[in-house]
Scaffold this motif. Structure first.
Motif, PDB file in Angstrom:
ATOM      1  N   MET A  82      10.017   4.186  -6.439  1.00  0.00           N
ATOM      2  CA  MET A  82       9.156   3.547  -5.464  1.00  0.00           C
ATOM      3  C   MET A  82       8.142   2.399  -6.523  1.00  0.00           C
ATOM      4  O   MET A  82       7.740   1.527  -5.689  1.00  0.00           O
ATOM      5  CB  MET A  82       8.041   4.830  -5.312  1.00  0.00           C
ATOM      6  N   LEU A  83       8.360   2.635  -7.738  1.00  0.00           N
ATOM      7  CA  LEU A  83       7.720   1.570  -8.500  1.00  0.00           C
ATOM      8  C   LEU A  83       8.506   0.053  -8.499  1.00  0.00           C
ATOM      9  O   LEU A  83       8.063  -1.107  -8.349  1.00  0.00           O
ATOM     10  CB  LEU A  83       7.446   1.951 -10.223  1.00  0.00           C
ATOM     11  N   GLY A  84       9.707   0.369  -8.434  1.00  0.00           N
ATOM     12  CA  GLY A  84      10.823  -0.679  -8.280  1.00  0.00           C
ATOM     13  C   GLY A  84      10.770  -1.301  -7.000  1.00  0.00           C
ATOM     14  O   GLY A  84      10.737  -2.655  -6.865  1.00  0.00           O
ATOM     15  N   LEU A  85      10.574  -0.604  -5.751  1.00  0.00           N
ATOM     16  CA  LEU A  85      10.108  -1.106  -4.355  1.00  0.00           C
ATOM     17  C   LEU A  85       8.968  -1.725  -4.505  1.00  0.00           C
ATOM     18  O   LEU A  85       8.768  -2.786  -3.791  1.00  0.00           O
ATOM     19  CB  LEU A  85      10.267   0.101  -3.480  1.00  0.00           C
ATOM     20  N   PHE A  86       8.050  -1.151  -5.114  1.00  0.00           N
ATOM     21  CA  PHE A  86       6.615  -1.878  -5.018  1.00  0.00           C
ATOM     22  C   PHE A  86       6.707  -3.385  -5.781  1.00  0.00           C
ATOM     23  O   PHE A  86       6.190  -4.213  -5.124  1.00  0.00           O
ATOM     24  CB  PHE A  86       5.691  -0.980  -5.891  1.00  0.00           C
ATOM     25  N   LEU A  87       7.326  -3.416  -6.836  1.00  0.00           N
ATOM     26  CA  LEU A  87       7.489  -4.516  -7.558  1.00  0.00           C
ATOM     27  C   LEU A  87       8.067  -5.858  -6.730  1.00  0.00           C
ATOM     28  O   LEU A  87       7.994  -6.833  -6.493  1.00  0.00           O
ATOM     29  CB  LEU A  87       8.061  -4.527  -8.869  1.00  0.00           C
ATOM     30  N   LEU A  88       9.326  -5.347  -6.070  1.00  0.00           N
ATOM     31  CA  LEU A  88      10.044  -6.190  -5.055  1.00  0.00           C
ATOM     32  C   LEU A  88       9.111  -6.501  -3.951  1.00  0.00           C
ATOM     33  O   LEU A  88       9.180  -7.617  -3.647  1.00  0.00           O
ATOM     34  CB  LEU A  88      11.143  -5.646  -4.576  1.00  0.00           C
ATOM     35  N   THR A  89       8.316  -5.781  -3.533  1.00  0.00           N
ATOM     36  CA  THR A  89       7.487  -5.787  -2.362  1.00  0.00           C
ATOM     37  C   THR A  89       6.681  -6.975  -2.724  1.00  0.00           C
ATOM     38  O   THR A  89       6.194  -7.710  -1.902  1.00  0.00           O
ATOM     39  CB  THR A  89       6.731  -4.624  -1.997  1.00  0.00           C
ATOM     40  N   VAL A 136       1.304   8.860  -6.437  1.00  0.00           N
ATOM     41  CA  VAL A 136       1.105  10.237  -6.273  1.00  0.00           C
ATOM     42  C   VAL A 136       2.221  11.178  -6.939  1.00  0.00           C
ATOM     43  O   VAL A 136       1.662  12.021  -7.621  1.00  0.00           O
ATOM     44  CB  VAL A 136       1.294  10.620  -4.639  1.00  0.00           C
ATOM     45  N   PRO A 137       3.352  10.624  -6.672  1.00  0.00           N
ATOM     46  CA  PRO A 137       4.339  11.684  -7.655  1.00  0.00           C
ATOM     47  C   PRO A 137       4.441  11.190  -9.214  1.00  0.00           C
ATOM     48  O   PRO A 137       4.520  12.433  -9.870  1.00  0.00           O
ATOM     49  CB  PRO A 137       5.749  11.208  -7.417  1.00  0.00           C
ATOM     50  N   LEU A 138       3.938  10.146  -9.720  1.00  0.00           N
ATOM     51  CA  LEU A 138       3.542  10.183 -11.017  1.00  0.00           C
ATOM     52  C   LEU A 138       2.581  10.825 -11.597  1.00  0.00           C
ATOM     53  O   LEU A 138       2.578  11.496 -12.460  1.00  0.00           O
ATOM     54  CB  LEU A 138       3.372   8.662 -11.276  1.00  0.00           C
ATOM     55  N   LEU A 139       1.587  10.980 -10.907  1.00  0.00           N
ATOM     56  CA  LEU A 139       0.080  11.655 -11.261  1.00  0.00           C
ATOM     57  C   LEU A 139       0.551  13.204 -10.960  1.00  0.00           C
ATOM     58  O   LEU A 139      -0.030  13.989 -12.129  1.00  0.00           O
ATOM     59  CB  LEU A 139      -1.050  11.355 -10.416  1.00  0.00           C
ATOM     60  N   LEU A 140       1.321  13.633 -10.133  1.00  0.00           N
ATOM     61  CA  LEU A 140       1.577  14.751  -9.945  1.00  0.00           C
ATOM     62  C   LEU A 140       2.343  15.415 -11.227  1.00  0.00           C
ATOM     63  O   LEU A 140       2.275  16.524 -11.730  1.00  0.00           O
ATOM     64  CB  LEU A 140       2.184  15.394  -8.837  1.00  0.00           C
ATOM     65  N   VAL A 194       0.896  -1.284   0.072  1.00  0.00           N
ATOM     66  CA  VAL A 194       0.164   0.275  -0.142  1.00  0.00           C
ATOM     67  C   VAL A 194       0.922   1.243  -0.004  1.00  0.00           C
ATOM     68  O   VAL A 194       0.574   2.313  -0.691  1.00  0.00           O
ATOM     69  CB  VAL A 194      -1.000  -0.067   1.271  1.00  0.00           C
ATOM     70  N   PHE A 195       1.982   1.240   0.971  1.00  0.00           N
ATOM     71  CA  PHE A 195       2.873   2.307   0.986  1.00  0.00           C
ATOM     72  C   PHE A 195       3.649   2.625  -0.266  1.00  0.00           C
ATOM     73  O   PHE A 195       3.632   3.820  -0.905  1.00  0.00           O
ATOM     74  CB  PHE A 195       3.818   2.324   2.242  1.00  0.00           C
ATOM     75  N   THR A 196       4.126   1.774  -0.840  1.00  0.00           N
ATOM     76  CA  THR A 196       5.073   1.704  -2.055  1.00  0.00           C
ATOM     77  C   THR A 196       4.041   2.217  -3.328  1.00  0.00           C
ATOM     78  O   THR A 196       4.636   3.165  -4.162  1.00  0.00           O
ATOM     79  CB  THR A 196       5.701   0.708  -2.186  1.00  0.00           C
ATOM     80  N   LEU A 197       2.933   1.568  -3.441  1.00  0.00           N
ATOM     81  CA  LEU A 197       1.976   1.925  -4.586  1.00  0.00           C
ATOM     82  C   LEU A 197       1.768   3.328  -4.232  1.00  0.00           C
ATOM     83  O   LEU A 197       1.541   4.217  -5.413  1.00  0.00           O
ATOM     84  CB  LEU A 197       0.937   0.948  -4.570  1.00  0.00           C
TER      85      LEU A 197
END
Length: 547
Positions: free
Chosen positions: A263-270, A234-238, A226-229
């Motif tokens: 954060m996308l990389g961290l999300f995929l690892l998570t 948020v920064p991507l859409l901004l 949830v956090f990494t996504l």
């Protein structure tokens, strides 16, 4: 032949995972339809009311944030709450989203009147719109999932198409309703109108939609996911929202994109390590889900990213009024509604979806090719023809992807898979708006600068930074330029430069959109067809778990 229920047995009218009686089905469909209508109307009504809102709340410098806050929270909410509903059930999350949406609508309508909040009226509205987007994202992410729960795969197409048509109808009548409410009551009623309809929808779902506790799932929340996504989206859409104002090479846009990538990389690892991942990457091993996700992204980018520029073409190039420009978009939405209903019915009757996906994508590409061939001499009838063809194609393909994904997804991941389809279309459209907006503004500014006669004072060029305002400013411009020698000729030259620059910039983005949507045809050809599973016999069965 359908078996007649024995005395004392409950007769069910649906044959999906969740079986409903006739009253439950009627109440559930009414509640879902009203909820979708509210979420769709909200996106069109508010746009019409924005000039009055800006005037009263003195927030011209912050007006984009009214939309940006809603976009951020609604986009983030869709995948997160879809996953939570897979774990804990749909009903209470949906009701929570509806309550948040209705309550925040009341707060939006009261923005600027709550002096006890240490924010001015515009900032209050921005905060409340962010909360409203959270509720809308929860509702929208679960509506089509609940339809998938209630109906068998062979029946879903019809209802997915009908509900997609509700969105189209709201898009047609929303601007008119928003204008009427603003003119005859107040801009605040663009938000207050949600209250009575929303309360009815909440009551219908609460009373008639049963609670089902998912079985065979691990009730573990992937908090890191949830956090990494969220930290990625948020920064991507901004960044994508700000790129048209600041450019791709600005420090803030580059920094936000870098944060989003990390954060996308961290999300995929998570997600690869999580016990119960927020977005199971194993879903994308299924080629149907992968192709539908790509097709949704491409459709969002190539079609929805271009549609917003049709009014600009009609106003700035063809010279129609803003009112006419809005009404000219009606054929596109009406055609999409027809396509939604027809496509849903065909899918349910035939139990297949690939042919509709291919035909629909071809029609969208054909409409985009018509747009790509438009120039300053184009007739309005040609614009309408392109919109009708593209609209029918959009209507055909939209329900197809949801039905195909739900037909392939495991039962325990129904919510996540359905939400991913919507999520990729949303991200695609946001990226399309950013990319096409940046491309268009670059071409427009370059071409217009090259058309300016030498020696033209800078002060005379300021009104031309926004071509949409030129029609409204034309009388003032003619009066101002008329005070100077050769002023009328200079104004005529500048106006001609504006029109030529608009034509070139819009032609380029229409051509790029046509190329993207032509490529989408190939993607749809690659879609693997799995015949829709037949429905279970609607009849007797175990009673629904009370909720």
């Amino acid at each position: 032949m359908e078996r007649v229920a024995a005395p004392g047995e409950t007769t069910y009218s649906t044959s999906g995972f969740i079986r409903l009686t006739r009253p439950q089905l009627t109440g559930t469909l009414a509640g879902l339809a009203l909820s979708l209508l509210l979420a769709a109307l909200d996106q069109t009504i508010v746009g019409t009311a924005m000039p009055s809102i800006i005037t009263q709340l003195l927030g011209f410098d912050r007006y984009p944030w009214v939309t940006t806050a809603y976009l951020l929270t609604s986009t983030v909410a869709v995948p997160i709450f879809a996953k939570l509903s897979d774990i804990y059930g749909r009903k209470w999350f949906f009701l929570a989203g509806a309550v948040v949406f209705v309550a925040s609508s009341a707060l939006c309508g009261a923005a600027g009147q709550m002096n006890f909040i240490p924010l001015d009226g515009m900032n209050q509205l921005i905060v409340f719109r962010g909360i409203q987007g959270l509720g809308a994202g929860i509702m929208f992410g679960l509506i089509f999932t609940i339809i998938g729960d209630v109906f068998s795969p062979a029946e879903r197409g019809k209802y997915q198409g009908l509900f997609a048509a509700v969105w189209g109808v709201a898009s047609i009548f929303g601007p008119t309703l928003g204008g009427w409410l603003t003119d005859h009551l107040s801009w605040r009623w663009a938000f207050y109108v949600n209250l009575p309809v929303g309360i009815i929808a909440i009551a219908a779902i609460y009373l008639e939609f049963p609670y089902f506790h998912p079985q065979g799932v691990r009730r573990i929340i992937d908090w890191m996911g949830v956090f990494t996504l969220t930290a990625c989206l948020v920064p991507l859409l901004l960044a994508l929202t700000w790129v048209t104002d600041y450019g791709w090479t600005s420090m803030r846009v580059e920094a936000l994109l870098m944060v989003a990538a990390v954060m996308l990389g961290l999300f995929l690892l998570t997600e690869m390590k999580a016990a119960e991942p927020l977005l199971p990457l194993s879903l994308f091993r299924d080629s149907v889900i992968t192709i539908c996700s790509i097709a949704n992204f491409v459709l969002g980018m190539g079609m929805f990213g271009v549609i917003i520029y049709l009014p600009l073409f009609m106003q700035g190039v063809l010279g129609v009024s803003a009112t006419q420009s809005g009404s000219l978009l009606t054929p596109l939405m009406l055609a999409a509604v027809i396509g939604n209903i027809f496509g849903g019915q065909v899918t349910s009757r035939l139990g297949r979806y690939k042919a509709l996906a291919i035909v629909g994508s071809i029609l969208v590409a054909a409409g985009m090719i018509i747009f790509a061939g438009m120039d300053g001499a184009t007739l309005q009838s040609r614009v309408v023809l392109g919109m009708v063809i593209a609209g029918i194609g959009m209507g055909l393909v939209q329900p197809v992807y949801t039905v195909a994904v739900q037909n392939s997804a495991p039962r325990q991941h129904m919510g996540t898979a359905t939400a991913s389809s919507q999520f990729f279309r949303s991200i695609g459209s946001t990226m399309g708006v950013a990319v096409f907006g940046s491309l268009f503004l670059t071409i427009y500014k370059r071409d217009f600068a090259s058309s300016i006669p030498p020696g033209t004072p800078q002060v005379a060029l300021e009104p031309f930074s926004n071509p949409l305002l030129l029609d409204q400013l034309r009388p003032q411009l003619e009066a101002a330029f008329g005070r100077y020698p050769d002023g009328p000729n200079l104004l005529h030259t500048l106006m001609g430069g504006v029109r030529a620059s608009l034509v070139h910039g819009l032609q380029v983005i229409f051509v790029v959109g046509a190329v993207i949507m032509t490529a989408a045809v190939v993607v749809n050809v690659m879609l693997r067809e799995i015949p829709l599973r037949g429905h279970r016999r609607a009849g007797s069965g175990p009673p629904a778990e009370p909720g």
